[in-house]
Design an enzyme around this catalytic site. Structure first.
Site, short mmCIF file in Angstrom:
data_model
loop_
_atom_site.label_atom_id
_atom_site.label_comp_id
_atom_site.label_asym_id
_atom_site.label_seq_id
_atom_site.Cartn_x
_atom_site.Cartn_y
_atom_site.Cartn_z
N SER A 81 0.80 -1.23 0.00
CA SER A 81 0.00 0.00 0.00
C SER A 81 0.83 1.28 0.00
O SER A 81 0.28 2.36 -0.06
CB SER A 81 -0.94 0.01 1.20
OG SER A 81 -0.22 -0.01 2.41
N LYS A 102 -6.28 3.45 8.82
CA LYS A 102 -5.41 4.45 8.19
C LYS A 102 -6.05 5.84 8.24
O LYS A 102 -5.38 6.84 8.47
CB LYS A 102 -5.12 4.03 6.76
CG LYS A 102 -4.25 2.78 6.64
CD LYS A 102 -4.06 2.36 5.19
CE LYS A 102 -3.19 1.11 5.10
NZ LYS A 102 -2.99 0.67 3.71
#
Length: 784
Positions: free
Chosen positions: A677, A720
């Site tokens: 990611s 996140k």
């Protein structure tokens, strides 16, 4: 008396339960790596080794302190290779030797060895007399013990050399290591013969006593056989007369009649009871047979607890014990609703997956409590033996059933809630694969006839509500994962932690430490300070321990100052806990070249992850630091390839990389990092440093990049996003396919962001960079 020779460096081979004497030819197997290396070294030199006995044969890697001081210098005659990297070696003892010092221990032991010559201090007449006495003692021992073959007696009778007589007899007769070592260490030949005579006399007396004991045992066995025969006759007579008394066997029969066994279990139980009735009392098999029968009868055959499937009550109990986790609670209510509609439902196996401390185990306890079933927990962390689950076969001494059958017996019902905790921590080795064993247990189509190795009977597990927990699904084998329905238990937001601490943890710890209710007070501001400054985790375990510490300190203050209530202020919190352990680094306000805010999902929740990039004169090398995993390194290489492929669009020359080295670093290098990611973050950092265009520091991003510049979806978006929220980020760039995951994020958090969804890297660059790089720019603008 001969003078002692100087020392010589020789490979040292420790022996376990074996001793080589001078004048002795013997073969033995060598398997330990150090011993094999020592033997190979000797074969390349003068073929001499120093053989010395270990004081404790169980020590696998002996040091100098584990070795006897005196051994034998031997000559290697022959070496044969055996299967499994073992060697069979034929040696001949040359002389006694003493290990003076050890030169090295790896890759093999090598020491300085001094040869010990035989000392003949007495005259020949006395030595010959000692030899004759030793021969007589040896032959007397051989006659009494009957352990020495006639061939050995004849061969030893022909040996006349005094030193050789002692060594040969000691090697062939003495069983105890201490006796052999005493003979080996004795340098004076006369003293050696005298010592050996004493040992032989002692062993002769012991052999005579053993003979008498064996005769008594044989007589006792014959008596026991006679008693057994007479006892069986008495039993037959009592049966004919009809006055036999109730015995343990009769009790077991009565219990069997009252137990709802299945047909196979009933037949097996009857057979074992009949076998038990024919056994002689006092034999070890009686206890083993009775234990096996009692295990069968102690299982809850046909016993179940009625389910309480009131959904309102279940909702109240789940809400009482757990704050948040709405989707998890909703799935549990669905499960109970279907169970109420169809009572014999063979439902899916639920698997709660989430970071440590988020309440996976406690919510399973709450399910058992809500349904009214018994709760059984089995921790699978580190289990690598299949017998832990399936049990040991009865052929093994001390065999017991596996932990599944033991748990069912403990619960006392056939329908408990059975928790397999930490199923992702299973391991396997030569003793079997527990994960494969669980395939049958967790399959509703197969577990109705589960067979434990100890019982060897089918037992119905289809009514058991199996639930599992795990921290990650990555290490769960595919076939096992296929049998389970994954329910994500997410990490808590700070707001949820605040509510949990205020509603549950503080009252619980106040009561647990014997303080009056509400005697320790904390405002929401102080509680937030405690959460942010003293804990960093996805769950609430550390938070609970920290709250407990505050309560303990408050109890001390109450007793010292005679007050009844403690109001914990920021100053008091610092006094109790010290300076804050964790500080969150806020992003800089001014745009910077080559520094990009990425987002990471760790075991303790989401974290803001800065990615730094710099260039320097070089030869086009790409260097990656920060303890990155393989997947993350591959993401960096993919990002670099995309930049090279689109150099013209970015205003760079085709060979921009040839005279420069590029370094990408992810700070906090002591913490391992992995995952795809960070691909878009690394790409943005590369473009920024090569084009000289600064990156906005109020922007954070996440997403995987492909060689074509596509932005692929990622996991852990909620965590996140919360990390970006805590760091004061105002613009969030996410993959377009992750838009559906925004529903899981609390509205008050989502409202603080400008969300930019990206399908390609161009959207990411146009959002994060101050200006877009173009063809009019030249590589001379690159920043290093």
């Amino acid at each position: 008396m001969a003078r002692r020779k100087s020392t010589v460096a020789l490979p040292v081979i420790p022996l376990r339960g074996l001793m080589v004497f001078p004048h002795m030819v013997l073969h033995f197997d060598v398997g330990r790596a150090r011993s094999v290396a020592a033997l190979e070294t000797a074969m390349m030199a003068d073929q001499q080794v120093f053989l010395v006995c270990q004081q404790d044969a169980e020590v696998e890697d002996p040091g100098v302190e584990d070795l006897c001081p005196v051994g034998t210098i031997a000559s290697v005659k022959q070496v044969m290779n055996l299967p499994g990297d073992n060697l069979r070696v034929l040696v001949e003892g040359v002389s006694r030797g003493k290990l003076v010092s050890l030169n090295q221990e790896e890759p093999f032991m090598e020491g300085n060895v001094a040869a010990l010559p035989d000392i003949t201090g007495k005259d020949d007449t006395e030595l010959m007399a000692l030899v004759r006495v030793t021969h007589e003692a040896f032959e007397e021992y051989a006659k009494i013990s009957q352990r020495v073959s006639p061939e050995t007696v004849a061969s030893i009778r022909d040996v006349e050399d005094p030193a050789q007589v002692a060594d040969v007899i000691a090697a062939n007769v003495l069983n105890h290591l201490e006796d052999r070592q005493a003979i080996l260490e004795e340098g004076d030949v006369a003293s050696r013969l005298e010592t050996l005579c004493g040992i032989l006399v002692r062993e002769t007396e012991l052999a005579g006593v053993e003979k008498q004991v064996q005769a008594r045992i044989k007589k006792q066995i014959e008596k026991n056989q006679k008693d057994y025969y007479l006892r069986e006759q008495i039993k037959a007579i009592q049966t004919e007369l009809g006055d036999s008394e109730a015995t343990d066997v009769d009790d077991l029969r009565q219990r069997m009649e009252k137990t709802q066994l299945n047909e196979e279990a009933r037949q097996r139980c009857q057979k074992e009871i009949e076998r038990l009735s024919r056994m002689a009392p006092g034999t070890p098999e009686v206890g083993m047979a009775r234990t096996y029968i009692e295990w069968i009868l102690d299982l809850p055959w046909g016993k179940t607890t009625p389910d309480n499937l009131d959904l309102r009550r279940a909702r109240k109990m789940l809400a009482k014990d757990h704050y948040g986790l709405e989707k998890v609670k909703e799935r549990i209510i669905e499960y109970l609703a279907v169970l109420r509609m169809k009572e014999d439902m063979k439902g899916p196996i639920l698997c709660f997956v989430g970071p440590p401390g988020v309440g996976k185990t406690s919510i399973v306890r709450a399910i058992a409590k809500a349904v009214g079933r018994k709760f059984v927990q089995m921790s699978l962390g580190g289990v690598r033996d299949e017998a832990e689950i399936r049990g040991h076969r009865r052929t093994y001494l001390g065999a017991i059933p596996g932990r599944i059958i033991s748990g069912i017996k403990q619960a006392g019902t056939m329908n408990p809630v059975f928790l397999f905790d930490e199923i992702d921590k299973l391991s396997h080795d030569h003793r079997g694969d527990p994960a494969s064993c669980l395939l049958e247990v967790l399959d509703g189509e197969q577990n109705s006839a589960f067979r434990d190795h100890y019982l060897e009977l089918p037992f119905d597990l289809s009514k058991v509500m199996f639930i599992t927990t795990a921290n990650s699904v990555d290490t769960i084998p595919g076939p096992l994962l296929d049998r389970m329905e994954i329910i994500e238990v997410p990490s808590y937001t700070e707001e949820e932690k605040l509510q949990i601490a205020r509603r549950h943890l503080l009252p619980k710890q106040t009561e647990a430490h014997g303080l009056p209710a509400k005697s320790v007070k904390m405002t929401d501001k102080v509680m937030r300070q405690l959460i942010e400054g003293y804990t960093r985790e996805a769950g609430v375990r550390t938070l609970e321990r920290t709250v407990a510490k505050v309560v303990r300190k408050s109890a001390v203050t109450m007793l010292d100052t005679d007050v009844r209530e403690i109001n914990v202020t920021p100053a008091v919190l610092k006094e109790y806990l010290g300076a804050a352990r964790y500080t969150r680094e806020m992003p800089e306000k001014q745009p910077r070249i080559g520094v990009v805010n990425g987002l990471a999902y760790t075991t303790v929740g989401g974290e803001l992850l800065e990615v730094e990039c710099a260039t320097m004169p070089g030869k086009g090398a790409l260097r990656l630091t920060g303890q990155l995993g393989d997947v993350m390194k591959e993401s960096a290489e993919a990002a670099f390839t995309w930049v090279r492929a689109h150099s013209a669009e970015l205003g760079l020359t085709d060979d921009f990389y040839k005279d420069r080295d590029i370094h990408i670093h992810v700070p906090e290098g002591a913490i391992p990092k992995d995952g795809p990611s960070a691909g878009v973050t690394m790409t943005t950092a590369l473009v920024s440093v090569l084009s000289g265009i600064p990156v906005r520091q109020d922007v954070a991003m996440t997403g995987e990049i492909t060689l074509r510049g596509r932005v692929l979806p990622i996991g852990g978006l909620k965590e996140k996003t919360l990390a970006a929220f805590r760091a004061g980020i105002t613009t969030l760039v996410i993959p377009k396919e992750n838009v559906k995951d925004l529903e899981e994020i609390p509205p008050h958090v989502l409202s603080q962001f400008r969300i930019v969804t990206a399908e390609t890297i161009d959207t990411v660059l146009s959002t994060a960079l101050v200006t877009m790089p173009g063809k009019e720019q030249h590589s001379g603008n690159q920043a290093g």
